[in-house]
Design a protein around this motif. Structure first.
Motif, PDB file in Angstrom:
ATOM      1  N   HIS A  58      -6.691   5.061  -7.382  1.00  0.00           N
ATOM      2  CA  HIS A  58      -6.148   3.841  -7.002  1.00  0.00           C
ATOM      3  C   HIS A  58      -5.834   2.674  -7.808  1.00  0.00           C
ATOM      4  CE1 HIS A  58     -10.554   2.592  -7.457  1.00  0.00           C
ATOM      5  NE2 HIS A  58     -10.309   3.673  -6.597  1.00  0.00           N
ATOM      6  N   GLY A  59      -6.045   1.094  -7.733  1.00  0.00           N
ATOM      7  CA  GLY A  59      -5.604   0.114  -8.301  1.00  0.00           C
ATOM      8  C   GLY A  59      -6.898  -0.092  -8.641  1.00  0.00           C
ATOM      9  N   ASN A  60      -6.939  -1.301  -9.461  1.00  0.00           N
ATOM     10  CA  ASN A  60      -8.660  -1.645  -9.801  1.00  0.00           C
ATOM     11  C   ASN A  60      -9.271  -3.004  -9.463  1.00  0.00           C
ATOM     12  OD1 ASN A  60      -7.083  -4.083 -11.107  1.00  0.00           O
ATOM     13  ND2 ASN A  60      -7.753  -4.645 -12.132  1.00  0.00           N
ATOM     14  N   ALA A  61      -8.681  -2.908  -8.174  1.00  0.00           N
ATOM     15  CA  ALA A  61      -9.477  -4.129  -7.104  1.00  0.00           C
ATOM     16  C   ALA A  61      -9.620  -2.833  -6.379  1.00  0.00           C
ATOM     17  CB  ALA A  61      -8.663  -4.969  -6.873  1.00  0.00           C
ATOM     18  N   GLN A  62      -9.222  -1.746  -5.915  1.00  0.00           N
ATOM     19  CA  GLN A  62      -9.291  -0.477  -4.982  1.00  0.00           C
ATOM     20  C   GLN A  62     -10.409  -0.185  -4.984  1.00  0.00           C
ATOM     21  OE1 GLN A  62      -5.087   0.602  -4.814  1.00  0.00           O
ATOM     22  NE2 GLN A  62      -4.905  -0.686  -2.647  1.00  0.00           N
ATOM     23  N   GLN A  63     -10.886   0.809  -4.135  1.00  0.00           N
ATOM     24  CA  GLN A  63     -11.895   2.275  -3.677  1.00  0.00           C
ATOM     25  C   GLN A  63     -11.598   2.685  -2.608  1.00  0.00           C
ATOM     26  OE1 GLN A  63     -16.079   0.284  -2.700  1.00  0.00           O
ATOM     27  NE2 GLN A  63     -14.394  -1.158  -1.307  1.00  0.00           N
ATOM     28  N   LEU A  64     -12.506   3.394  -2.543  1.00  0.00           N
ATOM     29  CA  LEU A  64     -11.828   5.010  -1.638  1.00  0.00           C
ATOM     30  C   LEU A  64     -11.938   4.764  -0.277  1.00  0.00           C
ATOM     31  CD1 LEU A  64     -12.065   7.908  -3.020  1.00  0.00           C
ATOM     32  CD2 LEU A  64     -14.282   8.150  -2.112  1.00  0.00           C
ATOM     33  N   SER A  65     -12.370   3.443   0.161  1.00  0.00           N
ATOM     34  CA  SER A  65     -12.198   3.202   1.258  1.00  0.00           C
ATOM     35  C   SER A  65     -10.980   2.781   1.535  1.00  0.00           C
ATOM     36  CB  SER A  65     -13.436   2.130   1.711  1.00  0.00           C
ATOM     37  OG  SER A  65     -13.531   1.533   1.231  1.00  0.00           O
ATOM     38  N   ASP A  66      -9.716   2.208   0.300  1.00  0.00           N
ATOM     39  CA  ASP A  66      -8.823   1.939   1.446  1.00  0.00           C
ATOM     40  C   ASP A  66      -7.788   3.082   0.872  1.00  0.00           C
ATOM     41  OD1 ASP A  66      -9.474  -0.708   1.069  1.00  0.00           O
ATOM     42  OD2 ASP A  66     -10.205  -0.957  -1.171  1.00  0.00           O
TER      43      ASP A  66
END
Length: 259
Positions: A58-66
């Motif tokens: 994912h991107g740097n402002a995302q996480q697994l929950s996204d």
């Protein structure tokens, strides 16, 4: 005046703007992978019914929950899906993010899947968005994928500094976190599909163009009216296309739908 160390800490927060941790919604048939050891790697995993497995960074402002909507779209086709969490993010919030630690987490998950599920590189589609494209490119150079999809890819950390903050010495930004995909592009031997929003104000489209020019086998699609974070279903469509169609058919693709 801010000291050198304070400036470096600020710049690292710019590279890794870690969001507040959110719980991961594990859907039917999915599982959370946690590798053993003092600094475990985490991933969201749904095995394939048939065909390849898409491994997402994912991107740097995302996480697994996204990753839920992307996972739902991919697994609906019968493909497998894996989303790798980064150190410092979400389930791995107590770890430190860095270029080397992101690569180490990716390797740990890919090796776990190879041992536990028999997932081989030729059945793996490496998919990255933004920062995740650098992780996907690195994994491709290490032989972990059979196909590669890059969404809003950047050339390097130094290139991003030159684009957004020319007054900041690039060496401050790139101390140990170079993410130099452009330098590695010639080492990527697998077919690569690149997508980029024409109106992206975060990563300029010339960066995906430069990568495409240096990759051995590449097809690039620029999406009119799209920016950096509104690619929506185009990411899942690109991943599904790369997983299900022969690379010589990617060239017939000129756009993606809005769904």
């Amino acid at each position: 005046m801010f000291g050198h160390a304070a400036v470096v800490r600020y710049l690292r927060r710019t590279v890794y703007p870690v969001p507040s941790a959110e719980p991961v919604d594990v859907g039917d048939g999915a599982e959370i992978i946690r590798t053993p050891g003092p600094e475990p790697a985490f991933a969201l995993h749904t095995p394939p019914v048939t065909g390849r497995t898409v491994v997402y960074f994912h991107g740097n402002a995302q996480q697994l929950s996204d990753a839920g909507p992307l996972m739902d779209a991919v697994v609906a086709t019968g493909l497998g899906f894996v989303a790798v969490e980064y150190p410092g993010y979400g389930l791995a919030a107590d770890q430190q993010p860095s270029e080397s630690s992101l690569y180490a987490a990716a390797v740990a998950i890919l090796e776990h899947l190879r041992r536990e599920t028999g997932l081989e590189p030729e059945q793996t589609v490496l998919l990255g968005h933004s920062l995740g494209t650098a992780v996907a490119v690195e994994m491709a150079t290490r032989g972990y994928g059979g196909r590669l999809v890059l969404s809003a890819p950047f050339t390097s950390t130094a290139g991003m500094v030159r684009h957004h903050a020319r007054f900041v010495p690039a060496r401050l930004f790139t101390a140990g976190d170079r993410f130099d995909s452009l330098a590695k592009a010639g080492q990527v031997e697998v077919p690569t599909l690149l997508i980029h929003g024409a109106d992206d104000v975060v990563v300029p489209t010339r960066m995906s163009a430069a990568l495409a020019e240096n990759l051995r086998i590449a097809h690039r699609v620029v999406l009119p009216g799209r920016g950096h974070n509104d690619l929506g279903g185009a990411i899942s469509q690109a991943a599904i296309l790369a997983a299900t169609e022969a690379p010589d058919r990617w060239g017939t693709l000129t756009s993606f739908s809005d769904t």
